[in-house]
Write an enzyme that holds these catalytic residues in place. Sequence first.
Site, PDB file in Angstrom:
ATOM      1  N   CYS A   1     -68.052  29.733  33.992  1.00  0.00           N
ATOM      2  CA  CYS A   1     -66.797  30.436  34.284  1.00  0.00           C
ATOM      3  C   CYS A   1     -67.105  31.964  34.565  1.00  0.00           C
ATOM      4  O   CYS A   1     -66.161  32.426  35.445  1.00  0.00           O
ATOM      5  CB  CYS A   1     -65.958  30.107  33.081  1.00  0.00           C
ATOM      6  SG  CYS A   1     -65.635  28.334  32.927  1.00  0.00           S
TER       7      CYS A   1
ATOM      8  N   CYS B   1     -59.817  21.784  33.608  1.00  0.00           N
ATOM      9  CA  CYS B   1     -59.695  22.417  32.588  1.00  0.00           C
ATOM     10  C   CYS B   1     -58.886  23.720  32.915  1.00  0.00           C
ATOM     11  O   CYS B   1     -58.002  24.307  31.838  1.00  0.00           O
ATOM     12  CB  CYS B   1     -61.130  23.113  32.412  1.00  0.00           C
ATOM     13  SG  CYS B   1     -61.527  24.010  30.832  1.00  0.00           S
ATOM     14  N   CYS B   2     -58.718  24.653  33.727  1.00  0.00           N
ATOM     15  CA  CYS B   2     -57.910  25.600  34.144  1.00  0.00           C
ATOM     16  C   CYS B   2     -56.522  25.097  34.312  1.00  0.00           C
ATOM     17  O   CYS B   2     -55.426  25.972  33.611  1.00  0.00           O
ATOM     18  CB  CYS B   2     -58.355  26.127  35.435  1.00  0.00           C
ATOM     19  SG  CYS B   2     -59.844  27.331  35.376  1.00  0.00           S
TER      20      CYS B   2
ATOM     21  N   CYS C   1     -58.451  30.007  39.568  1.00  0.00           N
ATOM     22  CA  CYS C   1     -58.266  29.078  38.546  1.00  0.00           C
ATOM     23  C   CYS C   1     -56.910  28.488  38.809  1.00  0.00           C
ATOM     24  O   CYS C   1     -56.923  27.260  37.980  1.00  0.00           O
ATOM     25  CB  CYS C   1     -57.741  30.110  37.225  1.00  0.00           C
ATOM     26  SG  CYS C   1     -56.287  30.812  37.310  1.00  0.00           S
TER      27      CYS C   1
END
Length: 245
Positions: A218, A130-131, A241
Amino acid sequence: MSSTATDPNRLTDPADPARLEALATAAGRDLEEASAQEVLRWAAETFGRRFCVTSSMEDAVVAHLASTALPGVDVVFLDTGYHFPETIGTRDAVAATMPLNVITLTPRQSVAEQDAEYGPALHDRDPDLCCSLRKVEPLQRGLAGYDAWATGLRRDESPSRANTPVVAWDAKRRKVKIAPIARWTQADVDAYVNAHGVLLNPLLWEGYTSVGCSPLSCTRKPGEGEEGRAGRWADSGKTECGIHL
Ligand code: SF4
């Protein structure tokens, strides 16, 4: 380190990566003990408009420092689509009130498009991916027009940032990477904020000490006695990240 247009040390547009790397190596040695203001003056004089600052909009400290050295400086913000409203509000307030140019970068896919391809809540299942999709790739793209970029990394934030250099060669992006407040402590940040009335993300008054994306996996408030970034990806073992790895 003169700043005149005829200065042979001033970089051409765009600069040769080999020259940039040599410059980063020399500056990393020469500016290790310099003040944040001196580092940013050097960046402004050396790179001019091919220098930018990135900001998570947790605070506007480095943006404020950079806009003093280079009024109108580009301040790059990654809008992941998952930010707290307070973070978007801080970005808008910074853009409206400070002598700088906020540039918002967005991922290739909206959150809905990402959900359709990878399934919902990818941040809970694979935060690295996702990051990578929502932060690392957009920044790689967004920095294409610059030779140097500055971040707000500080050595005292976490063990993963303890060895952050003030100036270094960013081999992954082939740019000069600058951390002007790497040597600052939280007390130094607080003093600068108070002295200059720098904008802060309001979540800092609610107990957050590091503000990232809004999913609980997160960003959460740190517990009693935990270090400042303990609330980031707290249950996954992830600490960064990927932008700064
Ligand atoms: Fe995704 Fe969380 Fe990374 Fe934001 S911080 S890009 S929501 S995994």
